[in-house]
Design a protein around this motif. Sequence first.
Motif, mmCIF file in Angstrom:
data_model
loop_
_atom_site.group_PDB
_atom_site.id
_atom_site.type_symbol
_atom_site.label_atom_id
_atom_site.label_comp_id
_atom_site.label_asym_id
_atom_site.label_seq_id
_atom_site.Cartn_x
_atom_site.Cartn_y
_atom_site.Cartn_z
ATOM 1 N N ALA A 175 1.134 -1.167 -0.242
ATOM 2 C CA ALA A 175 0.145 0.138 0.495
ATOM 3 C C ALA A 175 1.139 1.177 -0.320
ATOM 4 O O ALA A 175 0.236 2.226 -0.734
ATOM 5 N N ALA A 176 2.059 1.465 0.650
ATOM 6 C CA ALA A 176 2.594 2.284 0.414
ATOM 7 C C ALA A 176 3.392 2.628 -0.499
ATOM 8 O O ALA A 176 3.455 3.854 -0.928
ATOM 9 N N GLU A 177 3.796 1.694 -0.879
ATOM 10 C CA GLU A 177 5.051 1.477 -2.464
ATOM 11 C C GLU A 177 4.038 1.629 -3.465
ATOM 12 O O GLU A 177 4.029 2.850 -3.953
ATOM 13 N N GLU A 178 2.678 1.456 -3.578
ATOM 14 C CA GLU A 178 1.941 1.319 -4.314
ATOM 15 C C GLU A 178 0.695 2.674 -4.840
ATOM 16 O O GLU A 178 0.351 3.337 -5.787
ATOM 17 N N LEU A 179 0.923 2.532 -3.481
ATOM 18 C CA LEU A 179 -0.443 4.188 -3.349
ATOM 19 C C LEU A 179 0.698 5.318 -2.701
ATOM 20 O O LEU A 179 -0.731 6.278 -1.998
ATOM 21 N N ALA A 180 0.921 5.539 -1.427
ATOM 22 C CA ALA A 180 1.694 6.078 -1.236
ATOM 23 C C ALA A 180 0.598 6.568 0.321
ATOM 24 O O ALA A 180 0.602 7.187 1.095
ATOM 25 N N ILE A 181 -0.118 5.396 0.393
ATOM 26 C CA ILE A 181 -0.865 6.024 2.181
ATOM 27 C C ILE A 181 0.116 4.881 3.314
ATOM 28 O O ILE A 181 0.435 4.114 2.640
ATOM 29 N N THR A 182 -0.564 4.994 4.465
ATOM 30 C CA THR A 182 0.277 4.141 5.692
ATOM 31 C C THR A 182 -1.114 3.594 5.885
ATOM 32 O O THR A 182 -2.207 4.186 6.169
ATOM 33 N N ILE A 183 -1.061 2.083 6.808
ATOM 34 C CA ILE A 183 -1.664 1.707 7.167
ATOM 35 C C ILE A 183 -1.592 0.657 8.077
ATOM 36 O O ILE A 183 -0.376 0.055 7.592
ATOM 37 N N ALA A 184 -2.233 0.820 9.135
ATOM 38 C CA ALA A 184 -1.620 0.067 10.311
ATOM 39 C C ALA A 184 -1.967 -1.076 9.922
ATOM 40 O O ALA A 184 -3.304 -1.187 9.611
ATOM 41 N N GLU A 185 -1.082 -2.773 10.653
ATOM 42 C CA GLU A 185 -1.182 -4.111 10.280
ATOM 43 C C GLU A 185 -2.598 -3.845 10.679
ATOM 44 O O GLU A 185 -3.657 -4.940 10.240
ATOM 45 N N ASP A 186 -2.839 -3.607 12.098
ATOM 46 C CA ASP A 186 -4.216 -3.990 13.044
ATOM 47 C C ASP A 186 -5.179 -3.115 12.748
ATOM 48 O O ASP A 186 -6.709 -3.865 12.639
ATOM 49 N N ASP A 187 -5.390 -2.776 11.652
ATOM 50 C CA ASP A 187 -6.380 -2.528 10.815
ATOM 51 C C ASP A 187 -7.528 -3.008 9.393
ATOM 52 O O ASP A 187 -7.272 -2.146 8.512
ATOM 53 N N LEU A 188 -6.015 -3.810 8.946
ATOM 54 C CA LEU A 188 -6.854 -4.901 8.053
ATOM 55 C C LEU A 188 -7.153 -5.371 8.147
ATOM 56 O O LEU A 188 -7.820 -6.136 9.340
ATOM 57 N N GLU A 189 -7.955 -5.991 7.198
ATOM 58 C CA GLU A 189 -9.500 -7.348 7.881
ATOM 59 C C GLU A 189 -9.218 -8.285 6.231
ATOM 60 O O GLU A 189 -9.428 -7.815 5.469
ATOM 61 N N LEU A 190 -9.101 -9.604 6.688
ATOM 62 C CA LEU A 190 -8.592 -10.148 5.700
ATOM 63 C C LEU A 190 -10.457 -10.445 5.082
ATOM 64 O O LEU A 190 -10.883 -11.350 6.253
ATOM 65 N N VAL A 191 -10.726 -10.222 3.782
ATOM 66 C CA VAL A 191 -11.935 -10.313 2.928
ATOM 67 C C VAL A 191 -12.368 -11.716 3.207
ATOM 68 O O VAL A 191 -13.517 -11.682 2.495
#
Length: 165
Positions: free
Chosen positions: A74-90
């Motif tokens: 996400a950081a490499e492709e979109l330049a956004i920061t996501i906390a690992e704890d904020d990810l949901e496997l859908v």
Amino acid sequence: MTRLDDGRPASLAHRTSGTDPLTLVVGVHLVLVDEGAVLLGRRRNTTYAAGLWHLPAGHMEPGEPITRSMTREAAEELAITIAEDDLELVHTLHHLDADDGRSRLQLFFRPARYQGRVHNAEPHKCEALHWWPLGQLPADILPYTAHALGEITRGNSLSTVGWPA
């Protein structure tokens, strides 16, 4: 594709014998949805699926947990920061690639939140970013991406593609 009597692609025969462990390629995919539209990028200068629309995605790297793989991509492709704890496997997709006969585990994550403004941080690999209504995906989308998005929309968390019936 040539298939063995048991339905496996012949190219897999040497990898599925005896006690050899199965080696999976693991892909991570970011599902960003806003007001019923999903973010897709048109791939460019790639050996796989050049010119097709696809989710922001990548592969796990050695020594990296899947959540870190997704936040890194996400950081490499979109330049956004996501906390690992904020990810949901859908969604989890077990994909048998017809092109090379490799078994791939494709993991689709939706972030609860992210920081930054989404933009194309890899224009050398991505021709354009576009928000597409989930009900009107482009015709030139990577087929397994369209499949997974349909499954996610229906609330299905697991599917397979490419395997003999």
